[in-house]
Design an enzyme around this catalytic site. Structure first.
Site, PDB file in Angstrom:
ATOM      1  N   CYS A   4      10.914  40.418  53.412  1.00  0.00           N
ATOM      2  CA  CYS A   4       9.919  40.076  54.568  1.00  0.00           C
ATOM      3  C   CYS A   4       9.503  38.990  54.280  1.00  0.00           C
ATOM      4  O   CYS A   4       8.318  39.317  53.673  1.00  0.00           O
ATOM      5  CB  CYS A   4       9.375  41.485  55.261  1.00  0.00           C
ATOM      6  SG  CYS A   4       8.248  40.685  56.877  1.00  0.00           S
ATOM      7  N   CYS A   7       5.651  38.995  55.853  1.00  0.00           N
ATOM      8  CA  CYS A   7       4.821  40.280  54.814  1.00  0.00           C
ATOM      9  C   CYS A   7       4.614  39.108  54.073  1.00  0.00           C
ATOM     10  O   CYS A   7       3.103  38.722  53.402  1.00  0.00           O
ATOM     11  CB  CYS A   7       5.360  40.948  53.889  1.00  0.00           C
ATOM     12  SG  CYS A   7       5.550  42.714  55.144  1.00  0.00           S
ATOM     13  N   ASP A  30       4.538  28.535  64.445  1.00  0.00           N
ATOM     14  CA  ASP A  30       5.460  28.398  64.095  1.00  0.00           C
ATOM     15  C   ASP A  30       5.830  27.492  63.236  1.00  0.00           C
ATOM     16  O   ASP A  30       6.196  26.256  63.829  1.00  0.00           O
ATOM     17  CB  ASP A  30       5.863  28.820  65.171  1.00  0.00           C
ATOM     18  CG  ASP A  30       7.581  29.576  64.794  1.00  0.00           C
ATOM     19  OD1 ASP A  30       7.447  30.775  65.692  1.00  0.00           O
ATOM     20  OD2 ASP A  30       8.623  28.674  65.008  1.00  0.00           O
ATOM     21  N   HIS A  46       3.861  46.279  58.013  1.00  0.00           N
ATOM     22  CA  HIS A  46       5.575  45.754  57.701  1.00  0.00           C
ATOM     23  C   HIS A  46       5.689  47.219  58.942  1.00  0.00           C
ATOM     24  O   HIS A  46       6.141  48.123  57.983  1.00  0.00           O
ATOM     25  CB  HIS A  46       5.780  45.981  56.885  1.00  0.00           C
ATOM     26  CG  HIS A  46       7.161  45.767  57.122  1.00  0.00           C
ATOM     27  ND1 HIS A  46       8.036  44.183  57.060  1.00  0.00           N
ATOM     28  CD2 HIS A  46       8.573  45.939  56.634  1.00  0.00           C
ATOM     29  CE1 HIS A  46       8.960  44.008  57.593  1.00  0.00           C
ATOM     30  NE2 HIS A  46       9.980  45.362  56.804  1.00  0.00           N
ATOM     31  N   HIS A  98       9.778  42.227  61.885  1.00  0.00           N
ATOM     32  CA  HIS A  98       8.173  42.527  61.608  1.00  0.00           C
ATOM     33  C   HIS A  98       7.017  42.272  62.436  1.00  0.00           C
ATOM     34  O   HIS A  98       7.694  41.504  62.817  1.00  0.00           O
ATOM     35  CB  HIS A  98       8.175  41.463  60.443  1.00  0.00           C
ATOM     36  CG  HIS A  98       6.587  41.641  60.429  1.00  0.00           C
ATOM     37  ND1 HIS A  98       6.198  42.228  58.486  1.00  0.00           N
ATOM     38  CD2 HIS A  98       5.390  41.817  60.423  1.00  0.00           C
ATOM     39  CE1 HIS A  98       4.820  41.782  58.901  1.00  0.00           C
ATOM     40  NE2 HIS A  98       4.535  42.021  59.699  1.00  0.00           N
ATOM     41  N   HIS A 100       5.562  41.025  65.802  1.00  0.00           N
ATOM     42  CA  HIS A 100       4.961  39.635  65.730  1.00  0.00           C
ATOM     43  C   HIS A 100       5.472  39.525  66.927  1.00  0.00           C
ATOM     44  O   HIS A 100       6.223  39.656  68.137  1.00  0.00           O
ATOM     45  CB  HIS A 100       5.467  38.868  64.541  1.00  0.00           C
ATOM     46  CG  HIS A 100       7.190  38.490  65.752  1.00  0.00           C
ATOM     47  ND1 HIS A 100       7.986  39.068  64.666  1.00  0.00           N
ATOM     48  CD2 HIS A 100       7.555  37.437  66.143  1.00  0.00           C
ATOM     49  CE1 HIS A 100       9.306  38.494  65.157  1.00  0.00           C
ATOM     50  NE2 HIS A 100       8.968  38.117  65.609  1.00  0.00           N
ATOM     51  N   HIS A 102       4.678  36.087  69.818  1.00  0.00           N
ATOM     52  CA  HIS A 102       4.405  34.297  70.251  1.00  0.00           C
ATOM     53  C   HIS A 102       3.916  34.033  71.072  1.00  0.00           C
ATOM     54  O   HIS A 102       3.620  34.822  71.611  1.00  0.00           O
ATOM     55  CB  HIS A 102       5.489  33.875  70.992  1.00  0.00           C
ATOM     56  CG  HIS A 102       7.318  34.027  69.535  1.00  0.00           C
ATOM     57  ND1 HIS A 102       7.653  33.593  68.728  1.00  0.00           N
ATOM     58  CD2 HIS A 102       7.722  35.093  68.880  1.00  0.00           C
ATOM     59  CE1 HIS A 102       8.440  33.891  67.783  1.00  0.00           C
ATOM     60  NE2 HIS A 102       8.991  35.008  67.969  1.00  0.00           N
TER      61      HIS A 102
HETATM   62  P1  5GP Z   1      12.028  36.215  66.786  1.00  0.00           P
HETATM   63  O1  5GP Z   1      12.807  35.065  66.666  1.00  0.00           O
HETATM   64  O2  5GP Z   1      12.184  37.778  65.457  1.00  0.00           O
HETATM   65  O3  5GP Z   1      11.287  36.673  67.825  1.00  0.00           O
HETATM   66  O4  5GP Z   1      10.982  34.592  65.836  1.00  0.00           O
HETATM   67  C1  5GP Z   1      10.956  34.727  64.725  1.00  0.00           C
HETATM   68  C2  5GP Z   1       9.900  33.080  64.632  1.00  0.00           C
HETATM   69  O5  5GP Z   1       9.071  32.979  63.111  1.00  0.00           O
HETATM   70  C3  5GP Z   1      10.943  32.055  65.002  1.00  0.00           C
HETATM   71  O6  5GP Z   1      10.191  31.292  66.307  1.00  0.00           O
HETATM   72  C4  5GP Z   1      10.520  31.443  63.833  1.00  0.00           C
HETATM   73  O7  5GP Z   1      10.703  29.870  63.694  1.00  0.00           O
HETATM   74  C5  5GP Z   1       9.626  31.148  63.353  1.00  0.00           C
HETATM   75  N1  5GP Z   1       9.918  31.754  61.542  1.00  0.00           N
HETATM   76  C6  5GP Z   1      10.808  31.539  60.547  1.00  0.00           C
HETATM   77  N2  5GP Z   1      10.589  31.638  59.802  1.00  0.00           N
HETATM   78  C7  5GP Z   1       9.126  31.044  59.527  1.00  0.00           C
HETATM   79  C8  5GP Z   1       8.384  30.128  58.333  1.00  0.00           C
HETATM   80  O8  5GP Z   1       8.941  30.219  56.952  1.00  0.00           O
HETATM   81  N3  5GP Z   1       7.477  29.828  58.447  1.00  0.00           N
HETATM   82  C9  5GP Z   1       6.696  30.062  60.186  1.00  0.00           C
HETATM   83  N4  5GP Z   1       6.011  29.651  60.193  1.00  0.00           N
HETATM   84  N5  5GP Z   1       7.685  30.473  60.614  1.00  0.00           N
HETATM   85  C10 5GP Z   1       8.977  31.260  60.697  1.00  0.00           C
HETATM   86 ZN    ZN Z   2       7.114  42.115  56.993  1.00  0.00          ZN
END
Ligand code: 5GP
Ligand code: ZN
Length: 114
Positions: A4, A7, A30, A46, A98, A100, A102
């Site tokens: 993950c 994680c 992000d 997780h 996982h 989260h 924003h």
């Molecule tokens: P989701 O689409 O699952 O709601 O949001 C995942 C977020 O994680 C996205 O906005 C994406 O840009 C961010 N993200 C994905 N991989 C990484 C990473 O390796 N580092 C950081 N800082 N953000 C990430």
């Molecule tokens: Zn995780």
């Protein structure tokens, strides 16, 4: 959890710009910001989404909510405001399974959520 990405960020195996950490969550910038301020607040545990929690997790989930308020204060977002989004599942295009949230801020996001 071995595979993950969040994680790995939480335990430092993948670098990130961390802005806050407590027993409930780790918050970091992000990598692909959608607003001038875009912070991801990831659960310390997780669990793929909010659907994986139960009544016994009220304190844990409340801790994340309070952390969001602390982060907003710490990052100077209180005066102009901010938006908190949780993507859950396919229609919402959740890309990292996982839990989260924003935090988006740094400009007028309009009256509509999407
Ligand atoms: P989701 O689409 O699952 O709601 O949001 C995942 C977020 O994680 C996205 O906005 C994406 O840009 C961010 N993200 C994905 N991989 C990484 C990473 O390796 N580092 C950081 N800082 N953000 C990430
Ligand atoms: Zn995780």
């Amino acid at each position: 959890m071995d595979n993950c990405i969040f994680c790995k960020i939480i335990d430092g195996r993948i670098p990130s710009v961390k802005v806050y950490e407590d027993e409930f969550c780790t918050a970091f910038k992000d990598i692909n910001p959608q607003m001038p301020v875009h912070i991801v607040v990831a659960s310390k545990r997780h669990v793929p989404s909010v659907l994986g929690f139960g009544a016994e997790d009220k304190e844990f989930l409340g801790g994340i909510q309070l952390a969001i308020a602390k982060i907003a204060s710490q990052e100077g977002l209180v005066e102009n405001g901010f938006r908190v989004i949780n993507n859950c599942g396919a229609d919402a295009h959740q890309s990292v399974p996982h839990l989260h949230y924003h935090i988006l801020a740094g400009g007028d996001m309009g009256e509509r959520i999407v």
